[in-house]
Design a protein around this motif. Structure first.
Motif, PDB file in Angstrom:
ATOM      1  N   PHE B 413       0.857  -1.191   0.000  1.00 25.28           N
ATOM      2  CA  PHE B 413       0.000   0.000   0.000  1.00 25.28           C
ATOM      3  C   PHE B 413       0.886   1.232   0.000  1.00 25.28           C
ATOM      4  N   PRO B 414       0.319   2.366  -0.409  1.00 24.07           N
ATOM      5  CA  PRO B 414       1.131   3.579  -0.493  1.00 24.07           C
ATOM      6  C   PRO B 414       1.806   3.882   0.837  1.00 24.07           C
ATOM      7  N   ARG B 415       3.055   4.239   0.777  1.00 24.16           N
ATOM      8  CA  ARG B 415       3.802   4.523   1.992  1.00 24.16           C
ATOM      9  C   ARG B 415       3.177   5.708   2.729  1.00 24.16           C
ATOM     10  N   PRO B 416       2.824   5.498   4.007  1.00 30.58           N
ATOM     11  CA  PRO B 416       2.227   6.620   4.744  1.00 30.58           C
ATOM     12  C   PRO B 416       3.235   7.756   4.895  1.00 30.58           C
ATOM     13  N   ARG B 417       2.719   8.965   4.883  1.00 30.09           N
ATOM     14  CA  ARG B 417       3.567  10.128   5.162  1.00 30.09           C
ATOM     15  C   ARG B 417       3.187  10.629   6.545  1.00 30.09           C
TER      16      ARG B 417
END
Ligand SMILES: Cc1ncc(C[n+]2csc(CCOP(=O)(O)OP(=O)(O)O)c2C)c(N)n1
Ligand code: SF4
Ligand SMILES: [Mg+2]
Lengths: 323, 625
Positions: B413-417
């Motif tokens: 999943f998209p890397r959390p920022r």
């Protein structure tokens, strides 16, 4: 009230600001007349006054039972929890906030029956708190059922022929657990000694377990009477590193034994005898490590440090976008 | 999807034997301890790094050391990988590699008709004739059943490179797979370097040797390649399972205390968290039991440091009384329940969504709490952050539900920022205005400010007894009524802030499929398939179960029929002896029917595994017909 006029900063409250015993009281206790819990409350309030413990930095925790109403009567922070679970609640508080003074009030049913697993483990965690076992040898709040500490043969509402089992000995049990660091016994009817033992328990850095024989005139009017009236029913454990009775007390309670609180073997022998009632410090070892010290509580994490740590963890599992 | 036809003899690779596909489901199974799990995870990681969408599912035997060559002892991994992102484990396997024929037997129900099987053939010549016999019979049976069994001399080939083939055979298998799927062998080598990073150079070299041997063997002996195009992602992604995501979410939320007692399948979250906390500060308290764990967390929260307790079914049951205490005393608390099969000890390693009702209604009396169900692995991360925030804003218990499938499956999943607003605020130690009341419930919202030990003038004793605004024990029944009303009101206050969840597909139609939690990927995939054939079917997925967001009733009513799909028990409408008076509906169906008065039907199963999209597709078709 003793005030510290020389170095006012050393006491939070000094002079006219000093807190009185009344300042540590909240609601009027609803215990029965003559209930030993009144004496325990008075001793704790007096102790808080003597030490001028900041009420906002002090937390009284309890489970459920007559004795567990305790926090409602203290003008400090309080946590009246659920039956048997005072200790894990207190541990969570202490772990999150090691700087708080934590007192626990728990009954013989609360601690030695429903909460017994927590009791054993709390001894092992050895977190810095003062634990008062209000042992009236009966279930008070639920109206006279046998407790694990009820003497064998005691007629109660669940044991009409007299209780069937030998009582559990809270002192022996505590002294049998790894990491035990402070065990004392007091009786509610000798307030000065109760107060003194609470003082020593508080100043011990670790899990200070104080069993207090507590009268329940409502359900066991006869159990304690003879013992209260006869000073020789109590044996004072004296030592220069333990209880040093005042001359007045020493005159009344002549039955004494010199006992070094570092001697765990003798402590276990003393614990195994209930008549006369040993009163004093059975065991104290300040060197036992405390659970809360296993974690670096000073480390203050801010949003920034958390963010950095999180990014570092995420780096390890990241798949980069194509260039 | 078509199956692969592996020729029995080695021939030159013909163009016709190259299959161009968009996805495949591969399974690797062995006795436990033979490394099929490591092989599968590695394959998944390489696939992810190549740019595939990936979803891996662990195949875990119930025992730690099951007997060798036993059906129930199958251990391994299933990897679904595809050209586009995947949201679930998919359907039956396209290709299976097994290190003995027994572990294969329990997996047959999970294999596509005609599935290709690569089987270790050393058992054929086993000195124990019963072993050799069992092997031959199984191979014959599988052949008969139409599976394409390809016997591979794995042991023999490995022994050419190492003296003990049992260790390392999994890397030979990894090589085989890389050969068949034309994977990037450099990435595979890097993967081996990273798995064995703590081992000696000799160990790494030996394993790389086996990988290359497997790769070469596949190239020489199979004239089959499966080509699935990969697309490199346009943003950084992370690979994680649900429990890792939860641990990361806990760190991101700023919570510093996690109290737990070991229980499958929740424990691995605390393993990982313990490690991170060593570096970040904070600690995992392994309590003496779940009751203590919950009380410890409550104590920490009360003292100002919002805490989380993480568990699974049996432990969740034990926490109930303490949860009620936190509800009553209005102490923030985050509880994670990684559901497993129940009741009782149930199926510890298996998937089920059986705890919804106990979560919504659990603990005696009216104990309103917030229930969030994570719908994906990514959602596991964000749900914890949301939960911490809500818990502290509303002084409420927030339960995050996940399950064994989210906990152990890995995906991308998209890397959390990191966002600083996720972080818990510092503990408030400012003086409380004199005379302020602890439970000064706001008449509009039911909210009251919490006083934290250390705050001057805030002294009060919290209690699980009915209490008044000062937290004094209430003897007047009207005060009790007032407390219940205010604690309930907080749910309403939160509910008004929630957004109506989006409908997947059109906003109206013939059938709405409703789910919650881990089934989202599979339900939406099934709905997409039937929609592509023109069916007027949509899906709705609920994250907030309590309170329910606004607008759900309107959505339900815009469809001819509503079907709730869950991984828990329900009676089939046509089951023996079942009628409308006694039919037991699935958990969410019960809630939706009661709240919205819609005649929603339900379909559920309790097979101990994630529901497959094809299964849901069939259920939808049946419902439409
Ligand atoms: C889970 C649970 N079980 C039972 C009770 C009922 N209960 C309340 S107090 C108590 C026993 C109290 O005895 P003790 O701990 O000795 O305290 P005392 O009243 O004597 O001070 C019991 C059984 C309860 N509150 N919760
Ligand atoms: S019942 Fe016994 S323990 Fe309870 S308040 Fe009365 S005297 Fe005290
Ligand atoms: Mg009692």
């Amino acid at each position: 009230m003793t005030t510290c006029n020389l170095i006012p900063e050393c006491c939070r409250h000094s002079g006219d600001d000093a807190l009185t015993v009344e300042d540590y009281g909240r609601a009027l206790p609803r215990w029965c007349l003559g209930c030993g819990d009144h004496a325990i409350l008075a001793a704790v309030q007096r102790f808080c006054r003597d030490e001028q413990l900041p009420p906002e930095k002090t937390v009284c925790v309890s489970g459920i039972g007559c004795s567990s109403r305790f926090p409602h009567y203290m003008e400090t922070y309080g946590f009246h929890g659920i039956h048997g679970r005072a200790l894990p609640i207190a541990e969570g508080i202490k772990m999150a906030r090691p700087e708080l003074n934590v007192f626990v009030s728990t009954g013989d049913g609360d601690c030695c029956s429903i909460g017994a697993a927590h009791w054993i483990h709390a001894i092992r965690y050895n977190m810095d708190m003062t634990v008062l076992l209000h042992d009236n040898e009966i279930y008070g709040l639920t109206k006279k059922q046998a407790s694990p500490t009820s003497p064998r043969g005691l007629t109660t509402n669940t044991t009409p022929r007299g209780s069937y089992l030998n009582p559990l000995n809270p002192l022996s049990a505590t002294l049998g657990v790894a990491n035990v660091s402070f065990v004392a016994q007091a009786v509610d009817w000798i307030p000065d000694i109760l107060h003194e033992i609470i003082r020593m328990a508080y100043h011990h850095k670790g899990f200070s377990f104080v069993r207090i024989l507590q009268r329940c005139p409502a359900y066991l009017p006869n159990t304690f009477e003879a013992r209260v009236k006869d000073p020789s029913s109590v044996r004072l454990l004296t030592h220069e590193d333990g209880l040093v009775p005042t001359p007045a007390i020493a005159r009344v309670y002549g039955n004494q034994e010199e006992h070094d609180p570092l001697d765990i073997h003798r402590a276990r022998e003393i614990a195994s005898v209930s008549d006369p009632i040993p009163v004093g410090i059975l065991y104290r070892d300040p060197a036992v490590p405390r659970y809360e010290d296993s974690f670096d509580s000073d480390r203050t994490d801010t949003a920034e440090t958390t963010g950095t740590a999180l990014e570092r963890e995420l780096d390890k599992i990241t798949i980069q976008a194509s260039a | 999807m078509k199956t692969i036809d592996l020729p029995k003899s080695s021939t030159a690779l013909r163009e016709g034997n190259v299959r161009n596909l968009t996805e495949h489901v591969v399974e690797i199974v062995s006795d436990s301890g033979e490394g099929a799990q490591k092989c599968g995870q590695s394959f998944g990681t390489i696939a992810a790094r190549m740019g595939y969408g990936v979803w891996t599912v662990e195949i875990i035997p119930a025992e730690i050391q099951p007997p060798a060559r036993s059906v129930a002892g199958a251990s391994g991994n299933r990897i679904r990988f595809a050209s586009s992102p995947v949201t679930n484990g998919g359907d039956d396997a396209d290709l299976v590699i097994a290190l003995n024929e027994q572990v294969l037997l329990g997996r047959v129900g999970e294999m596509k008709p005609g599935c290709t099987i690569l089987l270790e053939n050393k058992w054929k010549d086993d000195p124990d004739s019963s072993v050799a016999g069992a092997y031959q019979r199984t191979v014959d049976d599988l052949d008969q059943a139409g599976f394409k069994v390809r016997e591979v001399p794995m042991e023999e080939e490995c022994l050419k490179h190492v003296s003990n083939a049992r260790r390392g055979k999994n890397m030979f298998v990894l090589g085989l797979l890389c050969g068949i799927y034309e994977f990037d062998t450099q990435l595979a080598r890097e993967q081996i370097e990273s798995i064995f990073a703590k081992k000696s150079r000799a160990v790494i070299d030996a394993n790389v040797g086996l990988l290359e041997a497997g790769f070469a063997w596949a190239r020489e002996n199979f004239d089959l390649r499966i080509r699935i195009p990969a697309t490199r992602p346009d943003q950084p992604l992370v690979v994680a399972n649900g429990n890792t995501a939860i641990a990361l979410g806990i760190v991101a939320s700023g919570m510093k205390t996690c109290a737990m007692y070991p229980i499958t399948p929740a424990t691995s979250a605390s393993h990982y968290l313990s490690e991170i906390f060593e570096k970040v500060g904070g600690f995992v308290h392994q309590a003496e039991d779940e009751i203590a764990a919950c009380c410890f967390a409550i104590g920490a929260s009360y003292a100002g440091s919002c805490a989380v307790t993480i568990t699974s079914g049996p432990g969740y049951s034990l926490k109930q009384e303490a949860i009620g205490l936190a509800v009553m005393a209005e102490i923030p608390l985050v509880v994670v329940n990684v559901q497993r099969g129940g009741p009782s000890t149930g199926q510890p390693t298996k998937v089920e969504q059986g705890d919804l009702l106990t979560t919504v209604f659990g603990s005696h009396g009216d104990a309103p709490k917030i229930v969030i169900a994570a719908a994906s692995i990514e959602d596991c991360f964000y749900s914890i952050i949301t939960a911490r925030k809500i818990a502290e804003t509303f002084n409420m218990v927030v339960v995050v539900l996940t399950d064994a499938s989210l906990a152990t499956a890995q995906t991308l999943f998209p890397r959390p920022r990191y966002d600083e607003s996720w972080h818990a605020p510092p503990i408030d130690q400012s003086p409380v205005p004199k005379g302020a009341l602890r439970y000064d419930w706001d008449p509009e919202t039911g909210l009251a400010r919490r006083f934290i030990p250390g705050q001057p003038n805030g002294m009060h004793a919290v209690t699980g007894l009915a209490h008044d605004r000062r937290s004094r024990v209430a003897y007047d029944p009207r005060i009790n009524q007032e407390g219940l009303q205010n604690r309930s009101k907080k749910l309403v206050t939160l509910q008004k802030t929630l957004k109506t969840p989006p409908v997947f597909g059109d906003g109206e139609g013939d059938l709405l499929v409703v789910g919650w939690g881990s089934t989202r990927g599979a339900i939406e995939e099934a709905v997409r398939r039937v929609r592509s054939e023109g069916e007027k079917v949509s899906a709705l997925h609920l994250r907030f179960i309590q309170p329910m967001p606004p607008g759900i009733g309107d959505i339900l009513r815009r469809f001819e029929r509503v079907l709730i799909v869950e991984n828990n028990w329900s009676d089939r409408a046509d089951g023996a002896g079942i009628d409308e008076d006694n039919r037991r509906y699935s958990a969410l169906a019960l809630l939706l029917r009661a709240r919205y008065l819609v005649d929603a039907d339900c379909w559920s199963e309790v097979m101990g595994q994630a529901i497959k999209p094809a299964t849901i597709e069939n259920v939808i078709r049946e419902k439409l017909s």
